[in-house]
Design an enzyme around this catalytic site. Sequence first.
Site, mmCIF file in Angstrom:
data_model
loop_
_atom_site.group_PDB
_atom_site.id
_atom_site.type_symbol
_atom_site.label_atom_id
_atom_site.label_comp_id
_atom_site.label_asym_id
_atom_site.label_seq_id
_atom_site.Cartn_x
_atom_site.Cartn_y
_atom_site.Cartn_z
ATOM 1 C CB CYS A 319 -0.881 0.068 1.285
ATOM 2 S SG CYS A 319 -2.162 1.192 1.192
ATOM 3 N NE ARG A 418 -8.920 -2.548 -0.083
ATOM 4 C CZ ARG A 418 -8.165 -1.681 0.762
ATOM 5 N NH1 ARG A 418 -7.532 -0.679 0.539
ATOM 6 N NH2 ARG A 418 -8.074 -2.132 1.941
#
Length: 501
Positions: A319, A418
């Site tokens: 991430c 998302r």
Amino acid sequence: MAFFYEEPSRTFSEYLLIPGYSSSECVPHNVSLKTPVVKFKKGEEPALTMNIPLVSAIMQAVSGEKMAIALAREGGISFIYGSQSIKDEAAMVSRVKNYKAGFVRSDSNIRPDQTLQDVLDLKAKTNHSTVAVTDDGTAEGKLLGIVTSRDYRVSRMDPATKVAEFMTPFENLIYAKEGTTLKEANNIIWDHKLNSLPVIDDNQRLLYMVFRKDYDSHKENPLELLDSSKRYVVGAGINTRDYEERIPALVEAGADVLCIDSSEGFSEWQKRTLDWARAKYGDSVKIGAGNVVDREGFLFLAEAGADFVKVGIGGGSICITREQKGIGRGQATALIEVAKARDEYYARTGIYVPVCSDGGIVHDYHVTLALAMGADFIMLGRYFSRFDESPTNKVMINGNYMKEYWGEGSSRARNWQRYDLGGEAKLSFEEGVDSYVPYAGSLKDNLNLTLYKVRSTMCNCGALSIPEMQEKAKITTVSATSIVEGGAHDVVLKDNNKMTK
């Protein structure tokens, strides 16, 4: 002027556990890792619990059907990734639910006029050695025979040989009739030394297969997580765009628990999703929400009706939300604050909303720290992506086997839902990377070692359960120097002849 936190946000590596008194009962074998998955009222039992506190991440590179089956066998839950079509996700959930139910629908079927080569091709596709021979080659056709690996020898037979010539015909089969209980079916299997038992109706049509391996599997995996119909428990990811179509399809497929997959859960979009689900299903459909990193975010989702709340923004190994957007918080600090908010909410309302720590786990001991800091369970991506059961390719890189691993915010996954903020239906910029992780082998072997470490550390703290660990744990921050001290140092390691400092 902006609000400034006085303390820096911290990661798990900045903490250590202080040992507590260990009685003679504190041995790893006695430690229970059972934990609630969904909210419950004080004095009541949660509708869903796990036997281990680990779930697999809602990611293309992690949670497919093989992972779901393997993790359920060990007592955890896999959340099938939602960045695929509704039909495909529901089908994946359905295959997990039908994989082991004692009575299973046959998914390896063939006609008697097909050939040995067709049998071999089917075996390669399904990895099942038992093939039902039906008049029309379907799972509901009239049962004419069974083919197992004992019925043919590839080296001695022509691949064009018809199935009818080497199958075990129906008149020589031992079978059960509709209405037979699972216990009775298993007794037949054991009494006749069978590997499988077909179950048919009065018209000889195939209904189910019962397999010896399913009985053996339960004995080998005493913690396996099953529903009331003895099917594996499985979760699934949803988003805040197509939930009105996706949730009903996943519920119909048999999903036991759902989770809104979002990088940031403190939003009206998540409340709308939860409101819709509660209006349609009440509390019968279990839905987790997130992710959040503070008290406010937790309380918002708890009051919106979330069954559990996921904590963590930007801590995953793939991430890059923090460097792209400057949003996030150190995982340990976020978890500590949210767990305190959960306990306050429980004291005030009598409703316990479990907390899932998502991201920031680098070493096995971080799992134990997360539990001690208040997590009810931990969601892992990179950890599970390394195993045979993850849906990615195993590749050779510089002489070492690796597994592909990419984030949902990468250009490869393009899971724009998302990161949805209500704008255009596209991924405007990347919040994840495409990468490799070292291949680690089977899930079972690695997971058992990790959980043994967790149980062992809990014993060092004098705890035999997760709630007891959270009550008794003593945690200290560590300096940068003491972090170095914690590893091998001032010695020459044999494997690389390098002095470590």
